[in-house]
Design an enzyme around this catalytic site. Structure first.
Site, PDB file in Angstrom:
ATOM      1  N   SER A 173       0.916  -1.070   0.124  1.00 52.68           N
ATOM      2  CA  SER A 173       0.060   0.010  -0.101  1.00 52.68           C
ATOM      3  C   SER A 173       0.802   1.316   0.181  1.00 52.68           C
ATOM      4  O   SER A 173       1.541   1.323   0.890  1.00 52.68           O
ATOM      5  CB  SER A 173      -0.896   0.018   1.261  1.00 52.68           C
ATOM      6  N   GLN A 175      -0.364   3.989   0.118  1.00 55.46           N
ATOM      7  CA  GLN A 175      -0.992   5.100   0.955  1.00 55.46           C
ATOM      8  C   GLN A 175      -0.496   4.905   2.518  1.00 55.46           C
ATOM      9  O   GLN A 175       0.023   6.113   3.243  1.00 55.46           O
ATOM     10  CB  GLN A 175      -2.312   5.013   0.955  1.00 55.46           C
ATOM     11  N   ASP A 325      -5.000   0.585  -9.645  1.00 59.56           N
ATOM     12  CA  ASP A 325      -6.359   1.297  -9.846  1.00 59.56           C
ATOM     13  C   ASP A 325      -6.688   1.142 -10.989  1.00 59.56           C
ATOM     14  O   ASP A 325      -7.744   1.388 -11.477  1.00 59.56           O
ATOM     15  CB  ASP A 325      -5.798   2.689  -9.770  1.00 59.56           C
ATOM     16  N   ARG A 401     -14.189   4.963 -11.076  1.00 59.91           N
ATOM     17  CA  ARG A 401     -13.193   3.814 -11.979  1.00 59.91           C
ATOM     18  C   ARG A 401     -14.397   2.838 -12.551  1.00 59.91           C
ATOM     19  O   ARG A 401     -13.935   2.282 -13.575  1.00 59.91           O
ATOM     20  CB  ARG A 401     -12.017   3.364 -11.268  1.00 59.91           C
TER      21      ARG A 401
END
Length: 444
Positions: A173, A175, A325, A401
């Protein structure tokens, strides 16, 4: 930043896409450029910033904590920062809208400042777990009170001085990694993150560019990233490259719609972000890099994409972090390939704006595609290039998305595909449908 009434859109197959399209600035780099500019002493300039709702949420939050952020008539954003350690107590809650990146990274920033911030978001963001960020930030000394399940609304009381930690990421990750590194900026000593599986490295590149003392060392355990705290960041002039995650929709659309031939300009090709291009090329996509160059320390090129016959593959699990993503639109590409594509290794998709594995499985099945759902991905039986049946109304689940991916699917469907709400697309790509209309119309 809640969305208004649903905005449905019907997608009809209208022939090839042709012409040139520019995608918005990279979302990951846009977020980070605002945050680090707000922590530098002096004025930074940002060109090409993505002006979607997610990034605007970051700008609003940094303003609320003391930074001066203005957009000029020339489209250049100018940020006067408060310095590391200088964030101010926000007067009200920080509304993150739909942006998980804003939330997790800003939690890291606040964690090592002597302020308290309450984070709120829309229904989609409020359903996303924050526990993976809460755990390391709590170890650094932050006091965090979250809603049940580690969700928003959430109140975080920062600690100064915070405690430097060594933390091995349990899941890949960017993030979580970035939140810890940002907390480490104002933490005495060395904060260390060990990354067993490499993720996008925009934070490392940009922190170093702003003058932070940061090192990245390969090891048998993975990449070891160390940041020395109590940093002094220097203002920068930043040019944001085009977002590869936004370009992804055009790469797949041009690949699957017969007769298509487009150029996507100024696409960032950071090697931690190019997994979709690698996967599409393995499937036989015709993607050519034109005018490769370096902009602001990031590799960039124009991408020419022409329709090609795609063949099913087993997507290599090791490229999952560099295309996390892009999985929803990869699933769409698989729906038009010859044979069965299996794409796994993407557990992270379960905790995005929606459960993107379940949502895409439902959406594709509704359009007549044969799909098998796994815990960490999908297996999809493609048409071999023929149009999918279509004819469904897709529940996008407030996920930008999903809406854009299923729009791409509808461009080569026998019957129209209706997206129940395209409003969330504004979070990352406000001009998506205008660009689609231009590519359908072709060059003037």
């Amino acid at each position: 930043m809640s969305h208004a009434a649903p905005q449905p859109r019907r997608i009809d197959a209208q022939g090839p896409l042709t012409g040139t399209v520019a995608v918005p600035g990279d979302k990951s780099i846009s977020h980070r450029s605002l945050m680090l500019s707000a922590l530098a002493v002096g004025e930074s300039r940002i060109e090409g910033l993505l002006e979607g709702e997610d990034v605007l949420a970051t700008a609003a939050a940094m303003r609320a904590m003391g930074a001066t952020i203005d957009r000029g008539d020339d489209g250049v954003w100018r940020v006067s920062g408060v310095g590391v350690g200088g964030l101010l107590q926000p007067a009200g809650a920080l509304d993150m809208g739909n942006s998980g990146t804003s939330t997790r990274l800003l939690m890291g920033l606040v964690a090592s400042h002597p302020i308290t911030a309450t984070f709120t978001g829309d229904a989609s963001l409020s359903g996303r777990p924050m526990g993976r960020v809460i755990e390391p930030l709590a170890r650094m000394g932050a006091d965090i009170t979250a809603s049940p399940g580690g969700r928003l609304p959430l109140m975080l009381r920062g600690l100064t001085p915070a405690v430097p930690i060594e933390y091995t990421l349990p899941v890949a990750s960017a993030q979580v990694k970035s939140a810890i590194l940002l907390a480490g900026l104002n933490t005495p000593g060395i904060t260390r993150v060990i990354e067993p599986v490499a993720t996008r490295d925009h934070s490392e590149r940009m922190l170093a560019g702003f003058g932070a003392n940061l090192t990245v060392t390969p090891s048998p355990a993975g990449r070891i990233i160390e940041i020395h705290g109590e940093a002094e960041l220097k203002p920068q002039s930043i040019t944001v490259p085009g977002d590869p995650s936004s370009a992804a929709f055009w790469l797949v659309a041009a690949s699957v719609v017969p007769g298509s031939d487009i150029v996507v300009t100024n696409v960032g090709l950071n090697p931690t972000r190019t997994g979709l291009i690698a996967a599409l090329r393995l499937m036989g996509a015709d993607i050519e890099e034109v005018d490769a160059r370096t902009v602001g320390g990031e590799p960039v090129a124009d991408l020419r994409v022409r329709h090609a016959a795609l063949t099913a593959i087993d997507v290599p699990a090791e490229i999952a972090p560099s295309m996390i993503d892009e999985y929803p639109v990869l699933f769409v590409a698989a729906a038009f390939a010859a044979g069965r594509t299996t794409a796994r290794g993407a557990h992270e998709l379960r905790v995005k704006e929606s459960d993107r594995i379940a949502t895409m499985a439902t959406a594709l099945a509704a359009c007549g595609v044969q799909v098998e759902e796994h815990e960490d991905g999908l297996s999809i039986d493609g048409t071999g290039g023929d149009a999918i049946p279509g004819g469904a109304t897709i529940a996008s689940k407030l996920d930008h998305r999903i809406a854009m991916s299923m729009t791409v699917a509808g461009l080569h469907a026998v019957r129209p595909v209706t997206i129940d709400d395209i409003g969330p697309v504004a979070t990352s790509y406000p001009g998506f449908y205008a660009s689609l209309d231009r590519l359908i119309a072709g060059p003037a």
